[in-house]
Enzyme design. Sequence first.
Site, PDB file in Angstrom:
ATOM      1  CB  SER A 123      -4.428  -1.838   2.280  1.00  0.00           C
ATOM      2  OG  SER A 123      -4.110  -0.920   3.273  1.00  0.00           O
ATOM      3  CG  ASP A 167      -3.624   3.816   2.992  1.00  0.00           C
ATOM      4  OD1 ASP A 167      -2.883   3.012   3.597  1.00  0.00           O
ATOM      5  OD2 ASP A 167      -4.821   3.591   2.730  1.00  0.00           O
TER       6      ASP A 167
HETATM    7 MG    MG Z   1      -3.254   0.988   3.266  1.00  0.00          MG
END
Ligand code: MG
Length: 449
Positions: free
Chosen positions: A96, A243
Amino acid sequence: MARLFGTNGIRGVVGREITVEFALRLGRALGGFFGGGTVAVGTDTRTTADLLREALVAGLTAGSCDALLLGVTPTPALQLFVARRGLRGGVAVTASHNPAEYNGFKVIGGDGMDLSRVDEERIESSVAAGNFPEIAWDRCGRIHQDPGSNAFYVDAILALSDTAAIARRKPMLVLDCASGAAVHTSPEILRRLGCSVTSLNGQPDGTFPGRPPEPREEHLSELRRTVLDAKADLGIAHDGDADRAVFIDDRGRLVHGDRALAVVARERLRGKPGTVVTPVTSSSCVADVVRENGGEVEYTAVGSPVVSRRMKEVGAVLGGEESGGLMFPELHCAKDGGMAAARMVELLAVTGKKLSDLVDALPAYSLARRSVSVPAGSQAKVVAGIRAAVAGEKVLTVDGFRIERPEGWVVVRPSGTEPLFRIYAEARTPGEAASLAAYAEGLVRSALR
Ligand code: MG
């Protein structure tokens, strides 16, 4: 038994916590967990992605799952692909927003959502036990390639967007993909929406040469400068697996994640009230605009998987958290940076307003944060002490304690990973926020005595 899954999957430094042996072992555990069927595997752009994916896939196929390799793809694209194609599950090989030396695994169920804690525990005990059954040669899984998840994702977002309204305004954007997974999707989404896009860090590169993959203020100075120089309407910054989307307004200011949520919520609820789901630590500006527009706020524990699940349960119209993870249920209940970028651009085009004006129209609050270390093993005692001390207050106990006062609120919650309590206070003035935080710190200290 060691806990592997954090709030957002398994992460660590490669060669230290995350080794090739671990990836193989996890793959074998997941092969048993999924028990066959097709499991999609995608990665972000990290230099260790290939190595870890190969080991993971060896384990998955040894556990009789077929592996479908998606290549470099945003985590939300993988989630959408798994759910819409009816696959057994998915794994994103990603860390991430963590720096380049990190990598990890985010495991997705067949519904495209994060696994429940119960499922994570099953996987953790399987990894710990390590006694994986050997399966016969003719029951081993196979490996297939399907690089179609990026196009699938881009098309799904475009199909939900008012492209005509956006193309009429032709917003000027600066997009910073951090050289992460968004490079294959966000530039295309925004160009096909009719925006004029200046791209920063648009080449895939797992060393993240332009900036670290976490989209925080100190990493976004080039983006802010470019927005101002180009007189752009909006700057958009993604994290490594896309995201999240963080926004820079037309005046070069970073828009805090819950203020972006509030801006989107206000437009979305106008004339069509519904429920907005967000963690207990979200700014009151979210609750203010939601209630003003006849909607309701549903508070959850901190962590986006909880927000996703609660959104689905209550049929929410929107969800999000302060780090810049916005969730739009018309696509899916998952943090989605590409969708957030498209929705923000659409909002600016449809309202004809500047982001700076929309943000400045929100109520302003001051935030104070601190953490208090406690002796290891004393958390339960402190929690019991706080519970007794706040009995007469207006308290929400979704995650630790959220104490509501006329001037603001304060959340005090035990950390899930370290012997400390985290405190978040918000009020109309910095002084009031600081005194609420001091009050919560006092609660922790008195409970220790
Ligand atoms: Mg992320």
